[in-house]
Scaffold this active site. Structure first.
Site, mmCIF file in Angstrom:
data_model
loop_
_atom_site.group_PDB
_atom_site.id
_atom_site.type_symbol
_atom_site.label_atom_id
_atom_site.label_comp_id
_atom_site.label_asym_id
_atom_site.label_seq_id
_atom_site.Cartn_x
_atom_site.Cartn_y
_atom_site.Cartn_z
ATOM 1 N N ARG A 22 10.392 -5.471 19.964
ATOM 2 C CA ARG A 22 9.409 -6.460 20.457
ATOM 3 C C ARG A 22 7.984 -5.910 20.388
ATOM 4 O O ARG A 22 7.023 -6.662 20.269
ATOM 5 C CB ARG A 22 9.764 -6.941 21.866
ATOM 6 C CG ARG A 22 9.746 -5.840 22.904
ATOM 7 C CD ARG A 22 10.148 -6.322 24.289
ATOM 8 N NE ARG A 22 10.446 -5.176 25.144
ATOM 9 C CZ ARG A 22 10.237 -5.138 26.446
ATOM 10 N NH1 ARG A 22 9.744 -6.179 27.067
ATOM 11 N NH2 ARG A 22 10.540 -4.064 27.147
ATOM 12 N N SER A 49 6.392 -9.290 28.813
ATOM 13 C CA SER A 49 7.704 -8.782 28.388
ATOM 14 C C SER A 49 8.074 -9.280 27.000
ATOM 15 O O SER A 49 8.976 -8.729 26.375
ATOM 16 C CB SER A 49 8.793 -9.098 29.406
ATOM 17 O OG SER A 49 8.943 -10.471 29.560
ATOM 18 N N GLU A 70 10.973 -24.144 28.713
ATOM 19 C CA GLU A 70 11.283 -23.791 27.332
ATOM 20 C C GLU A 70 11.400 -25.000 26.406
ATOM 21 O O GLU A 70 11.125 -24.901 25.209
ATOM 22 C CB GLU A 70 12.575 -22.968 27.275
ATOM 23 C CG GLU A 70 12.468 -21.599 27.935
ATOM 24 C CD GLU A 70 12.583 -21.635 29.449
ATOM 25 O OE1 GLU A 70 13.013 -22.676 29.998
ATOM 26 O OE2 GLU A 70 12.240 -20.628 30.097
ATOM 27 N N PHE A 95 17.162 -18.254 26.684
ATOM 28 C CA PHE A 95 16.479 -19.504 27.091
ATOM 29 C C PHE A 95 15.916 -20.254 25.883
ATOM 30 O O PHE A 95 15.798 -21.475 25.890
ATOM 31 C CB PHE A 95 15.324 -19.230 28.052
ATOM 32 C CG PHE A 95 15.579 -18.187 29.105
ATOM 33 C CD1 PHE A 95 16.834 -18.014 29.654
ATOM 34 C CD2 PHE A 95 14.541 -17.391 29.567
ATOM 35 C CE1 PHE A 95 17.060 -17.056 30.631
ATOM 36 C CE2 PHE A 95 14.757 -16.431 30.546
ATOM 37 C CZ PHE A 95 16.014 -16.253 31.075
#
Lengths: 331, 288
Positions: A22, A49, A70, A95
């Site tokens: 990430r 995050s 979402e 999600f």
């Protein structure tokens, strides 16, 4: 041995540098945004995050905070792409695309829009958060959608390159990302092209006894297994399949046929992910014995990333076992 | 103030009748599809395509056109009919609705039909797309407006309220929602299936400007679209009270006609093989 043309970093076995994939997204999306002002980033209350905060800092006017929503995240992004922007949207993969899959299918997929869906916290290596936050089905969900390209980078540096490439693609992309710090194997010089798998390890002057195809950070475990096997006189090839869709059929068939049997390695359900994609290809083109390293129809649990990867059978020893088992099945 | 002359109102009402007749013809030919919703929205789509929207049927990609996002894709026959009568494509092509190879898909597809701004059918995602479009356009200083036509039933979708919250937060003054408040959905009346009221208060609580209109009063609707232009700090919702099946008294307000075409609907009043003729004659007889 590690192939010279892979241009991997030195010391990837003894002392690898580490970073989460990430983090590669965080860097890559700032570069993509610098190169093209149409790039915008949306997040659902997960700026830091998902590493979207780097873009937020660099381009506050092109960063959109969506709150915990979402479905809205996907559909607002679709509307922005319909206008002409290139949206990346970030959340945890359970999600997004987990909760908003239909919205992605209809408003991004059927509309064929240039949107990059970024699903973070993929795999059991999310760790202590437990099963609800460990995405193990996301590649399967996204691989079945027409128009979509699906990318799972092996490390931070490859993720950075993939992000820049995704922004230029002009069609829908799904990218999966890991949370844990994992070895950085590739370098800025390593080749990367969407849809082109990279062979990282080949035997010296011999035929491989098995072809290992790995995706995501487990490529490192596959390389560790190859090195250990080579020490015992068992030669394999290791291919980094960073693009799950479209699959690089040519490279995969070439490596599979050269070895005569196959092991797939992924931090994902074995149904529908990399292993599933390769099995579909082999069944049509070149049926060969195959073993699957991944989650075998289970959810994860809390724990440390490394112990979870071991517990669920995705460690180096498991890959070595799978190579032995599949080699023995060759006719 | 965008005031319509009596002659213009008459001209628009005549268009609305022609659009309703096309809806009955095309749904009969398709042998499936929704009748009540399209008829109920015929006056509003007439007003949009023949008065309100800045658009060019000969150039559907006109960069500065107003965008009309249709969220409840199942009422797309009214949009096809309005587009055809406006000159986007021949009216006869409406008879290909829902047939193999047609651009007129059962639920609309952006990639297939020029001027169809998005793909829709699954409910509740249009308002967010319109909001994202409006947000992106405002980033670039564009001045066109984004309209989103939606149903009352899809106010039961969480995604709709996520979109409403987003539009309120970002004060999308270039966004106009148009809700078809016809009180029916597939399984019955909305207030029985899952009550929606008080809708106007709910949108106001989400920081929208709300205007309630009679959805069959074209001057009222046009005036509301005009009023929305002067609201500079909020998105606007035009809450349009409509009669499902409007123009055909036999089926008006009967939820059983939500998802059936002429020839396939309830036969307790009119036999199936007579439905098309009866509906067309009722339309003519009851046209204003």
């Amino acid at each position: 041995m590690i192939r010279p043309d892979a241009k991997l970093a030195a010391n990837i076995f003894e002392k690898p540098a580490t970073a989460s994939t990430r983090e590669g997204f965080g860097k890559g999306v700032v570069e993509a945004g610098t190169a093209d002002e149409r790039v915008v980033v949306l997040t659902a209350d997960l700026a830091e995050s998902t590493q979207a905060h780097h873009f937020q800092k660099a381009f506050p006017e092109r960063f959109i905070q969506m709150g915990v929503a979402e479905q809205n995240l996907a559909t607002v992004a679709a509307g922005m792409a319909n206008y002409g922007k290139i949206p990346f949207f970030t959340s945890y993969a359970t999600f997004s695309p987990g909760r908003n899959w239909e919205q992605i299918r209809t408003t991004i997929g059927i509309n064929n829009l240039s949107v990059v869906v970024c699903g973070m916290h993929a795999g059991v290596s999310v760790g202590p958060d437990g099963a609800t936050h460990q995405a193990l089905e996301d590649m399967a969900l996204m691989r079945v959608l027409p128009h979509f390209t699906v990318i799972s980078a092996c490390d931070s540096e490859e993720g950075r390159k993939a992000t820049i490439a995704a922004a230029k693609l002009g069609s829908p992309v799904y990218m999966r990302w890991g949370r844990d710090k994992t070895p950085v194997m590739t370098t800025p010089e390593s080749p990367f092209e969407i849809g082109k798998a990279n062979v990282l390890w080949s035997p010296e002057g011999k035929s491989p006894q098995a072809a290992i195809f790995a995706t995501g950070h487990l490529v490192h475990n596959a390389l560790l297994a190859a090195r250990e096997l080579a020490g015992t006189g068992v030669e394999v090839s290791v291919t980094n399949v960073h693009t799950i869709k479209p699959l690089d059929k040519e490279t995969i068939l070439r490596e599979a046929r050269a070895a005569g049997c196959v092991v797939s390695v992924e931090e994902h359900q074995i149904a529908g992910g990399l292993g599933g994609a390769i099995a579909e290809l082999l069944a049509q083109e070149s049926p060969l014995p195959m073993e699957f390293i991944g989650m075998h129809d289970q959810f994860g649990q809390s724990g440390e990333p490394k112990e979870l990867v071991e517990h669920y059978g995705m460690g180096v020893s498991h890959i070595i076992e799978a190579v032995k088992k599949v080699s023995a099945r060759k006719g | 103030m965008d005031t319509l002359t009596d002659d213009e109102v008459k001209r628009l009402e005549a268009k609305a009748l022609a659009i309703r007749e096309t809806i009955v013809e095309m749904l009969t030919a398709a042998k499936s599809g929704h009748l009540a919703g399209p008829l109920g929205m015929a006056d509003i789509f007439t007003a949009l395509y023949f008065r309100v929207l800045h658009h060019d049927p000969k150039n559907p990609a006109l960069p500065e056109r107003d965008r009309l996002i249709l969220s409840n894709g199942h009422i797309v026959p009214v949009r096809y009919a309005a587009m055809a009568h406006a000159g986007y494509f021949p009216v006869e092509e409406c008879l290909t609705l829902r047939k193999f190879g047609s651009r007129l898909q059962g639920h609309p597809e952006r990639e297939k039909m020029p001027g169809m701004e998005t793909t829709s059918g699954p409910l509740g995602s249009g308002l967010s797309q319109a909001a994202g479009y409006a947000y992106a356009a405002r980033m670039d200083g564009k001045t066109f407006r984004v309209f989103c036509a939606m149903s009352d039933g899809e106010q039961q979708e969480g995604n709709t309220w996520e979109g409403a919250m987003f539009a309120g937060k970002y004060r999308l003054t270039n966004l106009v929602g148009i809700m078809d408040r016809n009180n029916i959905q597939i399984d019955g009346d909305t207030e029985d299936i899952m009550p929606l009221e008080p809708l106007a208060d709910k949108y106001r609580a989400f920081n929208w400007h709300v205007i309630e209109v009679d959805g069959h009063n074209i001057p009222q609707f046009v005036a509301a679209c005009d009023e929305a232009k002067s609201i500079r700090e909020k998105p606007t919702l035009i809450l349009a009270h409509t009669t499902p099946g409007k123009g055909i008294p036999t089926i008006e307000n009967d939820y059983r006609w939500h998802g059936n075409p002429p020839g396939k609907g309830p036969t307790d009043k009119i036999p199936a093989d007579k439905q098309k003729e009866v509906f067309l004659s009722e339309l003519k007889a009851h046209a204003v």
